[in-house]
Design an enzyme around this catalytic site. Sequence first.
Site, PDB file in Angstrom:
ATOM      1  N   HIS A  65      42.971  92.203  49.341  1.00 23.09           N
ATOM      2  CA  HIS A  65      42.905  90.321  50.053  1.00 23.09           C
ATOM      3  C   HIS A  65      43.893  90.031  49.586  1.00 23.09           C
ATOM      4  O   HIS A  65      44.265  89.241  47.306  1.00 23.09           O
ATOM      5  CB  HIS A  65      41.376  90.208  48.961  1.00 23.09           C
ATOM      6  CG  HIS A  65      40.819  88.614  49.746  1.00 23.09           C
ATOM      7  ND1 HIS A  65      39.748  89.424  50.235  1.00 23.09           N
ATOM      8  CD2 HIS A  65      42.003  87.821  49.758  1.00 23.09           C
ATOM      9  CE1 HIS A  65      39.764  87.548  50.448  1.00 23.09           C
ATOM     10  NE2 HIS A  65      40.994  87.055  50.345  1.00 23.09           N
ATOM     11  N   HIS A  72      46.773  86.268  50.743  1.00 22.35           N
ATOM     12  CA  HIS A  72      47.155  85.525  51.198  1.00 22.35           C
ATOM     13  C   HIS A  72      48.624  84.676  51.650  1.00 22.35           C
ATOM     14  O   HIS A  72      49.262  84.426  50.031  1.00 22.35           O
ATOM     15  CB  HIS A  72      46.047  83.644  51.090  1.00 22.35           C
ATOM     16  CG  HIS A  72      44.596  84.139  51.754  1.00 22.35           C
ATOM     17  ND1 HIS A  72      44.015  84.126  52.562  1.00 22.35           N
ATOM     18  CD2 HIS A  72      44.043  83.879  50.369  1.00 22.35           C
ATOM     19  CE1 HIS A  72      43.199  83.421  52.445  1.00 22.35           C
ATOM     20  NE2 HIS A  72      42.716  84.263  50.968  1.00 22.35           N
ATOM     21  N   LYS A 101      38.785  90.410  59.858  1.00 22.67           N
ATOM     22  CA  LYS A 101      37.537  89.331  58.472  1.00 22.67           C
ATOM     23  C   LYS A 101      36.846  87.928  59.303  1.00 22.67           C
ATOM     24  O   LYS A 101      37.661  87.228  60.471  1.00 22.67           O
ATOM     25  CB  LYS A 101      38.469  88.276  58.346  1.00 22.67           C
ATOM     26  CG  LYS A 101      38.561  87.228  56.966  1.00 22.67           C
ATOM     27  CD  LYS A 101      37.796  87.811  55.509  1.00 22.67           C
ATOM     28  CE  LYS A 101      37.824  86.952  55.006  1.00 22.67           C
ATOM     29  NZ  LYS A 101      38.526  86.332  54.254  1.00 22.67           N
ATOM     30  N   HIS A 161      33.901  86.797  54.278  1.00 20.66           N
ATOM     31  CA  HIS A 161      34.144  85.850  52.936  1.00 20.66           C
ATOM     32  C   HIS A 161      32.161  85.771  53.731  1.00 20.66           C
ATOM     33  O   HIS A 161      31.775  85.256  54.257  1.00 20.66           O
ATOM     34  CB  HIS A 161      34.699  84.656  53.580  1.00 20.66           C
ATOM     35  CG  HIS A 161      34.660  83.409  52.996  1.00 20.66           C
ATOM     36  ND1 HIS A 161      35.434  83.237  51.939  1.00 20.66           N
ATOM     37  CD2 HIS A 161      33.090  82.557  52.523  1.00 20.66           C
ATOM     38  CE1 HIS A 161      35.512  81.686  50.994  1.00 20.66           C
ATOM     39  NE2 HIS A 161      33.778  81.633  51.478  1.00 20.66           N
ATOM     40  N   HIS A 213      36.321  88.707  47.877  1.00 22.09           N
ATOM     41  CA  HIS A 213      36.180  88.011  46.192  1.00 22.09           C
ATOM     42  C   HIS A 213      34.618  88.224  45.613  1.00 22.09           C
ATOM     43  O   HIS A 213      33.963  86.670  45.903  1.00 22.09           O
ATOM     44  CB  HIS A 213      36.498  86.791  46.639  1.00 22.09           C
ATOM     45  CG  HIS A 213      36.662  86.233  47.828  1.00 22.09           C
ATOM     46  ND1 HIS A 213      35.410  86.123  48.322  1.00 22.09           N
ATOM     47  CD2 HIS A 213      37.266  85.720  49.012  1.00 22.09           C
ATOM     48  CE1 HIS A 213      35.271  85.078  49.809  1.00 22.09           C
ATOM     49  NE2 HIS A 213      36.777  84.919  50.025  1.00 22.09           N
ATOM     50  N   ASP A 267      42.332  87.803  45.949  1.00 21.64           N
ATOM     51  CA  ASP A 267      42.859  86.787  46.997  1.00 21.64           C
ATOM     52  C   ASP A 267      43.371  85.371  46.802  1.00 21.64           C
ATOM     53  O   ASP A 267      43.328  84.600  46.116  1.00 21.64           O
ATOM     54  CB  ASP A 267      40.749  85.920  46.041  1.00 21.64           C
ATOM     55  CG  ASP A 267      40.791  84.782  47.478  1.00 21.64           C
ATOM     56  OD1 ASP A 267      41.889  84.398  48.250  1.00 21.64           O
ATOM     57  OD2 ASP A 267      39.846  84.142  47.304  1.00 21.64           O
TER      58      ASP A 267
HETATM   59  N1  LIG Z   1      40.193  81.606  48.314  1.00 20.25           N
HETATM   60  C1  LIG Z   1      39.751  80.436  48.117  1.00 20.25           C
HETATM   61  O1  LIG Z   1      39.860  79.587  47.197  1.00 20.25           O
HETATM   62  N2  LIG Z   1      41.299  79.576  49.205  1.00 20.25           N
HETATM   63  C2  LIG Z   1      41.716  81.037  50.835  1.00 20.25           C
HETATM   64  C3  LIG Z   1      40.509  81.051  51.529  1.00 20.25           C
HETATM   65  C4  LIG Z   1      39.408  82.606  50.778  1.00 20.25           C
HETATM   66  O2  LIG Z   1      39.953  83.449  51.016  1.00 20.25           O
HETATM   67  O3  LIG Z   1      38.461  81.649  51.518  1.00 20.25           O
HETATM   68  C5  LIG Z   1      42.520  80.523  51.100  1.00 20.25           C
HETATM   69  O4  LIG Z   1      43.125  80.443  51.754  1.00 20.25           O
HETATM   70  O5  LIG Z   1      43.374  79.433  50.114  1.00 20.25           O
HETATM   71 ZN   LIG Z   2      40.361  84.935  50.231  1.00 18.21          ZN
HETATM   72 ZN   LIG Z   3      37.040  83.962  51.392  1.00 18.15          ZN
END
Ligand SMILES: NC(=O)N[C@@H](CC(=O)O)C(=O)O
Ligand SMILES: [Zn+2]
Ligand SMILES: [Zn+2]
Length: 341
Positions: free
Chosen positions: A14, A16, A97, A134, A172, A245
Amino acid sequence: MSREITLTRPDDWHIHLRDGDSLARTVADAKRQFQRTIVMPNLVPPVLNAEQAVAYRERILAHSRGEYEPLMVLYLTDNTSAQDIRDAKAAGVVACKMYPAGATTNSDSGVTDIANIYPTLEEMQAQGLKFLVHGEVTDTAIDIFDREKVFLDNILAPVVRDFPALKLVLEHITTADAADFVRTASANVAATITAHHLLYNRNHMLVGGIKPHYYCLPILKRNTHQQALIEAATSGNPKFFLGTDSAPHAKSKKEAACGCAGSYTAYSAIELYAEAFDRAGQLDKLEGFASHFGADFYGLARNTDTITLTNTPWQLPETLPYLDETIVPLCAGETLNWQLK
Ligand SMILES: NC(=O)N[C@@H](CC(=O)O)C(=O)O
Ligand SMILES: [Zn+2]
Ligand SMILES: [Zn+2]
């Protein structure tokens, strides 16, 4: 003599990476430690179909120079069709997702009612695409600290009942309730756990001043939940595996009157996990969690090369270059005890 630990090279289930110029930072940080990452699709606009996923993968690969493998994910909306799922499968997409609309960063196009995606889930189950979740409700009447628990009861329990063969990852997780839910569900239900939810609880974010870099969603909970997550992650139960995450937001977007949700952990992710496992006296459980269980759940081969961490304290920088400004890594300026060789 300094201690060392050698692990099968880990994967991050996971992350970003964002897009465009962000990739220079995020891909470099990810590939320093991970062989593969599940790349979250909450771009603006989101990754809605196979064509967009393939194009996004190409943009990532341009930065990875063959040293690392992005695993692609579709972003589910109320309108994702069965054909979208079949096309995604054919294009090598591994999962879809679900962001409940309004739950988190870039979730505006997300799912407004789980009933809307039941036909899509049917097709995912048939095609063997993983369902990544999520897990928070968005009802304004529900307290932010209870949103994960209510999601389990009202949304996830029925989905697990109605799609017994659908492989699902509750992303998460932040509560003892979520750890229990996953533990007692079938082998098709698993969870990722972040390093920051193992290392911190809401006191770290709120006592002695509000610390925006700890603000992420689902939000840090009380210490008893942190303890339950540490127990789950270090238990050796293969249902729990690594998902950072890591969620980059520039410094100015975090240190603001209305700061963005997300903590940037990719810079030192495996070291943060090593810290958490070492504090729990369970360093020998890190390899299963970080390098074996996720691949097994996804039905992919385990990696064959290794990484080595040494017990050599090092200090994280205060900021890192990011886009035209900077980003603050979690634990900026602090000393970590474990370092990737
Ligand atoms: N975890 C977060 O607080 N932010 C994530 C999005 C997510 O995973 O929910 C993001 O893309 O910034
Ligand atoms: Zn995330
Ligand atoms: Zn998330």
